[in-house]
Scaffold this motif. Structure first.
Motif, PDB file in Angstrom:
ATOM      1  N   LYS A 106      41.295  21.733  13.388  1.00 37.51           N
ATOM      2  CA  LYS A 106      42.147  20.559  13.189  1.00 37.51           C
ATOM      3  C   LYS A 106      41.347  19.262  13.095  1.00 37.51           C
ATOM      4  CE  LYS A 106      46.218  22.579  15.382  1.00 37.51           C
ATOM      5  NZ  LYS A 106      47.195  22.494  16.483  1.00 37.51           N
ATOM      6  N   LYS A 107      40.310  19.166  13.912  1.00 36.68           N
ATOM      7  CA  LYS A 107      39.520  17.926  13.922  1.00 36.68           C
ATOM      8  C   LYS A 107      38.164  18.197  13.268  1.00 36.68           C
ATOM      9  CE  LYS A 107      41.566  15.834  18.055  1.00 36.68           C
ATOM     10  NZ  LYS A 107      41.253  15.285  19.396  1.00 36.68           N
ATOM     11  N   VAL A 108      38.046  17.741  12.032  1.00 40.45           N
ATOM     12  CA  VAL A 108      36.846  18.032  11.239  1.00 40.45           C
ATOM     13  C   VAL A 108      36.064  16.742  10.972  1.00 40.45           C
ATOM     14  CG1 VAL A 108      35.972  18.980   9.074  1.00 40.45           C
ATOM     15  CG2 VAL A 108      38.040  19.944  10.134  1.00 40.45           C
ATOM     16  N   VAL A 109      34.789  16.791  11.250  1.00 40.23           N
ATOM     17  CA  VAL A 109      33.870  15.712  10.869  1.00 40.23           C
ATOM     18  C   VAL A 109      32.966  16.260   9.781  1.00 40.23           C
ATOM     19  CG1 VAL A 109      31.998  14.196  11.607  1.00 40.23           C
ATOM     20  CG2 VAL A 109      33.892  14.674  13.168  1.00 40.23           C
ATOM     21  N   ALA A 110      32.926  15.615   8.636  1.00 38.31           N
ATOM     22  CA  ALA A 110      32.065  16.051   7.530  1.00 38.31           C
ATOM     23  C   ALA A 110      31.021  14.981   7.250  1.00 38.31           C
ATOM     24  CB  ALA A 110      32.895  16.319   6.281  1.00 38.31           C
ATOM     25  N   LEU A 111      29.753  15.365   7.322  1.00 40.32           N
ATOM     26  CA  LEU A 111      28.644  14.438   7.095  1.00 40.32           C
ATOM     27  C   LEU A 111      27.848  14.813   5.852  1.00 40.32           C
ATOM     28  CD1 LEU A 111      27.325  14.315  10.783  1.00 40.32           C
ATOM     29  CD2 LEU A 111      29.017  12.811   9.712  1.00 40.32           C
ATOM     30  N   ASP A 112      28.055  16.026   5.336  1.00 36.79           N
ATOM     31  CA  ASP A 112      27.302  16.510   4.169  1.00 36.79           C
ATOM     32  C   ASP A 112      28.069  16.138   2.909  1.00 36.79           C
ATOM     33  OD1 ASP A 112      25.991  17.846   2.193  1.00 36.79           O
ATOM     34  OD2 ASP A 112      26.013  19.800   3.174  1.00 36.79           O
ATOM     35  N   THR A 139      34.886  19.533  -2.196  1.00 31.60           N
ATOM     36  CA  THR A 139      35.507  20.824  -1.911  1.00 31.60           C
ATOM     37  C   THR A 139      36.556  20.687  -0.812  1.00 31.60           C
ATOM     38  OG1 THR A 139      33.479  21.979  -2.536  1.00 31.60           O
ATOM     39  CG2 THR A 139      35.062  23.201  -1.199  1.00 31.60           C
ATOM     40  N   LEU A 140      36.226  19.987   0.255  1.00 26.72           N
ATOM     41  CA  LEU A 140      37.178  19.806   1.358  1.00 26.72           C
ATOM     42  C   LEU A 140      38.413  19.047   0.886  1.00 26.72           C
ATOM     43  CD1 LEU A 140      34.688  18.896   4.252  1.00 26.72           C
ATOM     44  CD2 LEU A 140      35.778  21.100   3.814  1.00 26.72           C
ATOM     45  N   ALA A 141      38.202  18.036   0.054  1.00 29.62           N
ATOM     46  CA  ALA A 141      39.338  17.257  -0.453  1.00 29.62           C
ATOM     47  C   ALA A 141      40.230  18.126  -1.339  1.00 29.62           C
ATOM     48  CB  ALA A 141      38.834  16.047  -1.228  1.00 29.62           C
ATOM     49  N   ALA A 142      39.615  18.980  -2.153  1.00 27.55           N
ATOM     50  CA  ALA A 142      40.396  19.864  -3.033  1.00 27.55           C
ATOM     51  C   ALA A 142      41.254  20.827  -2.233  1.00 27.55           C
ATOM     52  CB  ALA A 142      39.457  20.630  -3.955  1.00 27.55           C
ATOM     53  N   TRP A 143      40.826  21.150  -1.026  1.00 34.39           N
ATOM     54  CA  TRP A 143      41.580  22.077  -0.172  1.00 34.39           C
ATOM     55  C   TRP A 143      42.456  21.331   0.841  1.00 34.39           C
ATOM     56  CZ3 TRP A 143      36.813  25.655   1.200  1.00 34.39           C
ATOM     57  CH2 TRP A 143      36.420  26.321   0.035  1.00 34.39           C
ATOM     58  N   ASP A 144      42.608  20.032   0.650  1.00 35.23           N
ATOM     59  CA  ASP A 144      43.458  19.206   1.521  1.00 35.23           C
ATOM     60  C   ASP A 144      43.054  19.281   2.983  1.00 35.23           C
ATOM     61  OD1 ASP A 144      45.062  18.314  -0.598  1.00 35.23           O
ATOM     62  OD2 ASP A 144      46.299  20.116  -0.506  1.00 35.23           O
ATOM     63  N   VAL A 145      41.777  19.373   3.235  1.00 35.84           N
ATOM     64  CA  VAL A 145      41.270  19.357   4.616  1.00 35.84           C
ATOM     65  C   VAL A 145      41.199  17.906   5.092  1.00 35.84           C
ATOM     66  CG1 VAL A 145      39.296  19.850   6.110  1.00 35.84           C
ATOM     67  CG2 VAL A 145      39.928  21.455   4.291  1.00 35.84           C
ATOM     68  N   GLU A 146      41.851  17.632   6.202  1.00 34.20           N
ATOM     69  CA  GLU A 146      41.824  16.271   6.741  1.00 34.20           C
ATOM     70  C   GLU A 146      40.546  16.059   7.553  1.00 34.20           C
ATOM     71  OE1 GLU A 146      45.331  15.386   8.923  1.00 34.20           O
ATOM     72  OE2 GLU A 146      46.680  15.708   7.217  1.00 34.20           O
ATOM     73  N   PRO A 192      35.620  16.267  18.088  1.00 37.21           N
ATOM     74  CA  PRO A 192      35.853  17.189  16.959  1.00 37.21           C
ATOM     75  C   PRO A 192      35.833  18.666  17.362  1.00 37.21           C
ATOM     76  CG  PRO A 192      33.574  16.488  16.978  1.00 37.21           C
ATOM     77  CD  PRO A 192      34.267  15.717  18.082  1.00 37.21           C
ATOM     78  N   ASP A 193      36.502  19.479  16.520  1.00 41.53           N
ATOM     79  CA  ASP A 193      36.406  20.935  16.647  1.00 41.53           C
ATOM     80  C   ASP A 193      35.185  21.435  15.875  1.00 41.53           C
ATOM     81  OD1 ASP A 193      38.855  21.138  18.054  1.00 41.53           O
ATOM     82  OD2 ASP A 193      39.932  20.923  16.163  1.00 41.53           O
ATOM     83  N   VAL A 194      34.934  20.800  14.723  1.00 43.01           N
ATOM     84  CA  VAL A 194      33.825  21.197  13.852  1.00 43.01           C
ATOM     85  C   VAL A 194      33.133  19.961  13.303  1.00 43.01           C
ATOM     86  CG1 VAL A 194      33.227  22.282  11.640  1.00 43.01           C
ATOM     87  CG2 VAL A 194      34.866  23.391  13.158  1.00 43.01           C
TER      88      VAL A 194
END
Length: 331
Positions: free
Chosen positions: A55-61, A67-74, A114-116
């Motif tokens: 549920k709680k995702v931090v993306a730094l890469d 890809t995350l946006a295309a899959w509607d990942v918040e 965050p979870d990830v």
């Protein structure tokens, strides 16, 4: 009466057995569900257990944003300055800014619990620091290492992009979507290979701040690996190459004298918006007198990368660029 009592006892036993069976089934189902809530993936440091659909995702890469946006990942946090303007994340005011890689605010990551945390590329050096900050989170490093002495940067780039996509597919339960991205990517590679005649010389350059920098074959992280993937004939090679993201200092005259048949251009400033002294790459190429006599310019054999390639570098972006290259190379 005796028959009735016996019947009631049998019914009660049946009910208890059924209840026990249901409980066992529930336990088994719960066990399977629990087992399915995490997935083991392999990152740059080994095996990591990661929650599925965190549920709680931090993306730094930055290679993962599209890809995350295309899959509607918040996302709960990201380096906002690295987000291409076209990214839906760039408009999300709820995303906590982690800062840029050269001046990060890593405490902001701990602040969102965050979870990830997806680390990679520009933030790869902060992996250990981030793990210490959020010991309860799954921290994964999806950096694609392209060492200068690897000899096979193209193979490494392809494997890295595909592995990253498949890994994200596992984590976010988007395996089929990931497979489709990989299939499209591999098809775009095959299309470029078919379109290249094996004879035309190729030159790649990076335009930044109005200057043209030479992007050496087999070096750097965007154009260099492509010479390995497609077996392009370089128009120019130099002994000293740095893999610098602004290109190497080779004069425009030297580039022109090599007379490339094909010219590939990355506009480093295009996705940065307010970059100082930024000039559109098309204008820089058009206004370089020395280049106007080259075959590539005279015959309009120039392929520009997608505008956001410098910040994006996703598997979708590479597929898009390769499709442009294959179309241009058959002319």
């Amino acid at each position: 009466m005796g028959t009735l009592k016996t019947s009631m006892v049998i019914s009660s036993l049946a009910f208890l057995l059924a209840a026990c069976g249901t409980a066992n089934e529930t336990t088994t189902t719960d066990s399977k569900k629990s087992a399915a809530e995490t997935v083991e993936i392999t990152d740059a440091h080994g095996t990591v257990k990661v929650p599925v659909k965190p549920k709680k995702v931090v993306a730094l890469d930055n290679r993962t944003f599209e890809t995350l946006a295309a899959w509607d990942v918040e996302l709960v946090a990201a380096p906002v300055g690295l987000l291409p303007a076209e990214s839906p994340y760039a408009k999300d005011k709820d995303i906590v800014d982690v800062g840029m890689h050269f001046e990060p605010n890593l405490e902001a990551i701990a602040g969102v619990d965050p979870d990830v945390v997806i680390v990679g590329q520009r933030f790869a050096d902060y992996y250990d620091d981030i793990k210490k900050l959020v010991p309860e989170a799954a921290v994964i490093d999806l950096d694609i290492a392209l060492p200068e002495d690897s000899g096979t940067p193209g193979e490494l780039l392809i494997k890295g992009l595909e592995d990253t996509t498949q890994t994200l597919g596992q984590i976010f339960a988007k395996e089929q979507e990931a497979d489709r991205l990989v299939t499209t990517f591999e098809q775009s590679i095959q299309d470029v290979k078919k379109s290249y005649n094996g004879k035309d010389s190729v030159m790649s350059v990076i335009v930044s701040g109005g200057d043209i920098g030479f992007s050496a074959p087999m070096s750097g992280r965007v154009f260099g690996p492509m010479y390995d993937i497609f077996g392009w004939k370089p128009a120019l090679e130099v002994k000293q190459k740095s893999g610098n993201d602004q290109g190497d200092e080779v004069s425009v005259e030297a580039i022109a004298q090599s007379n490339p048949d094909r010219l590939l251009v990355l506009d480093r400033d295009a996705p940065l918006g307010n970059a100082k002294d930024a000039v559109p790459a098309e204008d820089v190429i058009d206004r370089a007198p020395a280049l106007q006599k080259t075959t590539a310019v005279k015959e309009d054999r120039i392929v520009y990368t997608p505008k956001d390639m410098y910040l994006n570098e996703s598997i979708q972006t590479y597929s898009e660029f390769f499709q442009s290259v294959s179309k241009a190379f058959v002319k």
